[in-house]
Design a protein around this motif. Structure first.
Motif: not given
Length: 162
Positions: A93, A75, A117, A98-99, A101-102, A87, A109-111
């Motif tokens: 997923d 990153t 989401a 997601w959290y 990745l944040m 990304r 965020i790939n979903t």
């Protein structure tokens, strides 16, 4: 011509040396392991990588320090070397992923779970709390063996007793 239109090609792409042969509204998805010539770097929209190449994490619990560090370095490379947002595709997923990745400060965020989401993101401020300052981890000063409380220094004397 619409100067605000930008199409980003991901997946199967031409060679970087051919990027400039495409119209200016066509941009490309960068790979963090590819060195791009200076003249085409302006046509890189985002940087993407296969999450599974850097981590075996399934989205439950938290990333290990080693995996977080590996993902964080990818990153960081996206932000430092190409000023692009990151990304990770093929990542778990689910909301916890997601959290995480944040926390890695990815740009996207790939979903495949759009509704879930969106719900997660809309409720995040309501269900998240961050202390204003870092707290120190509690370290016990004593242990209890049976009914006896002993100083932490003497706990090791009791752990092998049946």
């Amino acid at each position: 011509k619409n100067k605000n239109l930008q199409l980003t090609i991901t997946g199967n792409q031409p060679a970087p040396s051919d990027f400039l042969e495409y119209p200016s509204y066509i941009w490309f998805d960068a790979n963090p392991e590819t060195d791009y010539p200076t003249e085409v770097q302006g046509r890189l929209a985002i940087m993407s990588a296969n999450f599974k190449k850097y981590s075996k994490w399934n989205g439950k619990g938290v990333l290990t320090k080693e995996e977080f560090s590996r993902l964080d370095s990818v990153t960081a490379k996206a932000g430092i070397t190409s000023s692009k947002k990151m990304r990770f595709w093929n990542a778990p997923d689910i909301p916890n992923a997601w959290y995480q990745l944040m926390k890695l400060k990815v740009g996207f965020i790939n979903t495949d779970r759009i509704v879930e989401a969106a719900t997660f993101m809309n409720h995040l401020p309501k269900y998240s709390y961050r202390l204003p300052q870092k707290q120190h981890t509690y370290t016990p000063s004593s242990c209890i063996y049976g009914r006896m409380e002993k100083s932490i220094e003497r706990c090791s004397e009791y752990k092998n007793i049946p």
